[in-house]
Design a protein around this motif. Structure first.
Motif, short mmCIF file in Angstrom:
data_model
loop_
_atom_site.label_atom_id
_atom_site.label_comp_id
_atom_site.label_asym_id
_atom_site.label_seq_id
_atom_site.Cartn_x
_atom_site.Cartn_y
_atom_site.Cartn_z
N ALA A 41 0.83 -1.20 0.00
CA ALA A 41 0.00 0.00 0.00
C ALA A 41 0.87 1.26 0.00
O ALA A 41 2.05 1.22 0.35
CB ALA A 41 -0.88 0.00 1.25
N ASP A 42 0.24 2.35 -0.37
CA ASP A 42 0.85 3.67 -0.20
C ASP A 42 0.26 4.31 1.04
O ASP A 42 -0.86 3.98 1.44
CB ASP A 42 0.55 4.57 -1.41
N VAL A 43 1.01 5.24 1.62
CA VAL A 43 0.49 5.98 2.76
C VAL A 43 0.56 7.48 2.43
O VAL A 43 1.53 7.92 1.82
CB VAL A 43 1.26 5.63 4.06
N ILE A 44 -0.49 8.19 2.78
CA ILE A 44 -0.52 9.63 2.54
C ILE A 44 -0.36 10.32 3.88
O ILE A 44 -1.13 10.08 4.81
CB ILE A 44 -1.81 10.06 1.82
N ILE A 45 0.69 11.13 3.96
CA ILE A 45 1.09 11.74 5.23
C ILE A 45 1.03 13.26 5.09
O ILE A 45 1.50 13.81 4.09
CB ILE A 45 2.53 11.30 5.59
N ALA A 46 0.43 13.91 6.10
CA ALA A 46 0.39 15.38 6.09
C ALA A 46 1.24 15.90 7.23
O ALA A 46 1.35 15.26 8.28
CB ALA A 46 -1.04 15.87 6.25
N GLY A 47 1.83 17.06 7.01
CA GLY A 47 2.65 17.66 8.06
C GLY A 47 2.81 19.14 7.81
O GLY A 47 2.23 19.68 6.86
N PRO A 48 3.60 19.79 8.64
CA PRO A 48 3.76 21.24 8.51
C PRO A 48 4.31 21.65 7.14
O PRO A 48 4.14 22.77 6.72
CB PRO A 48 4.76 21.58 9.61
N TYR A 49 4.97 20.70 6.44
CA TYR A 49 5.55 21.07 5.15
C TYR A 49 4.73 20.57 3.97
O TYR A 49 5.21 20.53 2.84
CB TYR A 49 7.00 20.55 5.07
#
Ligand SMILES: Cc1cc2nc3c(=O)[nH]c(=O)nc-3n(C[C@H](O)[C@H](O)[C@H](O)COP(=O)(O)OP(=O)(O)OC[C@H]3O[C@@H](n4cnc5c(N)ncnc54)[C@H](O)[C@@H]3O)c2cc1C
Lengths: 280, 161
Positions: A133-141
């Motif tokens: 699978a792919d993972v979608i990650i959100a962060g300050p950048y």
């Protein structure tokens, strides 16, 4: 009961969540993203978690997505394990999810929480490993999409302020022949002695385990032995077990030797069920 | 940034609007019991294992020891005090599905949700749901019998709750 105070935030968007994190971090609040909250609350009571602010991600629409596209299945990190089971869009994940904790707890435990929690079994990671699978990650950048297997080394490698928004699974992978088994010390609810999840693609078995080590894993070396048809099945399994990462868990639930014994049995069951155990 | 500590929460509990000042870090169980005087939900393990604290949030069973009260704002909470002559309550009495009774509110809330949500629940589903609660006096067989009786009665008279 939580023996200290924290502030509760419920952002409506990814941008709001990451901005909140940055501001709270700057104020020294050591914020935590909050999924189902079950681990944060229970470990707080034992003083194993401490924070001055939690950021609940359940009102962020992307984190609640459950979408079947032409090519991929998108699973929001804030979906509860019960929601995943009931939708049953990825049968191997359904099987893994429904063995975690108990039914009522699964109404609350989220997919992202199970994978990012401190409690190290993280059993729903197994189907994601073998489905690549792919993972979608959100962060300050900003937001990034990456391969789950590349970013999971004992645990998901998240930067400070990052959280998991979604997982993306190739729909073809969700339909492959698969195998899942969880063995506990006793009973039908509880942590695993060994949990194994496998998929067979183009004649090759992909396998991942939890409960053997203090982290879930999928290992290229282990798979090479499992798939080495030049050797009898017994030898393949022994070589695979010898190649497991270390340390092997050795605790009140089961000794290291017993866990390896159970794992070997499950590898044998897996090969037989996936039609690869002709010489067992 | 907004300060931590207490906040006024408006909760919908058992069909009533209740307002209460509570710590943002407070669990639903604690607010129900100590804030609202609804002591039906029981503190047991406080670790999500025993199910004695089970209540319904929008009809879904939840272990109230591991949910924050503030998360339930805008949702409908039902505790054992909010059940009024539910069939499962009578079935528990008929089958004597308890001894000390400490786990009973949690079992009843969970079983009530199962019956409402899955009137056609099969053996496996009943077992899966009931495994969420622990009874130390081991009335398990009697509890299962009570649940099955209500499910059967519901099937026989589907419009009659
Ligand atoms: C009663 C009980 C039984 C259990 N049994 C099992 C079991 O059999 N097998 C098993 O594998 N696990 C089991 N667990 C562990 C459970 O899956 C984890 O504790 C999980 O973290 C709980 O999910 P949650 O959504 O409630 O997490 P939360 O309490 O919300 O969060 C836990 C941690 O994960 C982080 N986090 C949550 N969501 C995200 C996200 N989207 N991105 C980044 N970080 C995030 C939080 O910051 C926090 O550090 C059990 C837990 C309980 C309470």
């Amino acid at each position: 009961m939580v023996p200290f105070d924290f502030a509760y935030y419920r952002p409506q968007s990814i941008a709001e969540a990451t901005a909140l994190f940055t501001a709270l971090e700057r104020d020294g609040k050591r914020p935590l993203y909050y999924g189902g909250g079950t681990e944060i609350i229970t470990l707080s009571r034992l003083n194993l978690v401490r924070t001055a602010a939690v950021i609940d991600i359940k009102a962020i629409p992307e984190c609640r997505t459950l979408d079947v596209g032409n090519d991929s299945l998108v699973l929001g990190a804030a979906l509860s394990l019960t929601e995943l089971e009931e939708a049953n869009l990825f049968p191997l994940l359904t099987k893994a999810a429904r063995e975690v904790a108990d039914r009522t707890a699964r109404n609350q435990i989220t997919l992202g929480g199970n994978i990012c929690g401190q409690i190290f079994y993280r059993e729903t990671a197994l189907p994601l490993f073998v489905a690549e699978a792919d993972v979608i990650i959100a962060g300050p950048y900003g937001i990034r999409q990456c391969r789950f297997n590349d970013w999971f080394h004992q645990q998901l490698q998240l930067g400070r302020g990052e959280f998991v928004v979604q997982f993306k699974v190739d729909r073809a992978a969700t339909a492959l022949p698969h195998f899942h088994r969880k063995r506990r010390k006793q009973g039908e609810v509880g942590y695993p002695l060994v949990t194994i999840a496998a998929l067979k693609k183009d004649g090759t078995v992909r396998v991942a385990l939890s409960g053997v080590c203090p982290f879930p894993f999928r290992s290229a070396e282990v798979e090479a032995h499992v798939n080495d048809r030049s050797r009898p099945v017994g030898e393949r399994i022994q070589a695979a077990v010898d190649a497991f990462p270390r340390p092997i868990l050795h605790d009140i639930e089961g000794s290291a030797d017993y866990r390896l014994f159970v794992a070997a049995q499950l590898l044998e069951d897996m090969l037989r069920e996936l039609g690869d155990g002709e010489t067992v | 940034m907004e300060e931590t500590t207490k906040r006024e929460l408006v909760l919908h509990v058992n069909g009533e609007r209740r307002s209460i000042v509570a710590r943002q870090a407070e669990t639903l169980l604690f607010v129900l019991r100590d804030g609202l005087g609804l002591t039906g939900a029981k503190p047991g393990c406080l670790n999500g294992d025993c199910g004695a604290c089970t209540v319904l949030v929008d009809g879904t069973p939840i272990k109230s020891c591991m949910m924050l009260a503030i998360e339930t704002v805008g949702k409908e909470i039902t505790t054992i005090e909010g059940l009024d002559d539910a069939p499962i309550q009578h079935a528990f009495v008929r089958h004597f599905s308890f001894q000390c009774g400490y786990c009973t509110p949690g079992f009843i809330m969970n079983a009530h949700a199962l019956i409402e949500r899955h009137p056609n629940a099969d053996e496996a589903a009943i077992q899966e749901w009931l495994e969420s609660n622990i009874c130390r006096c081991t009335s398990y067989q009697e509890i299962e019998a009570a649940v099955k009786e209500v499910l059967e009665a519901k099937k026989a008279a589907p419009t009659d709750p």
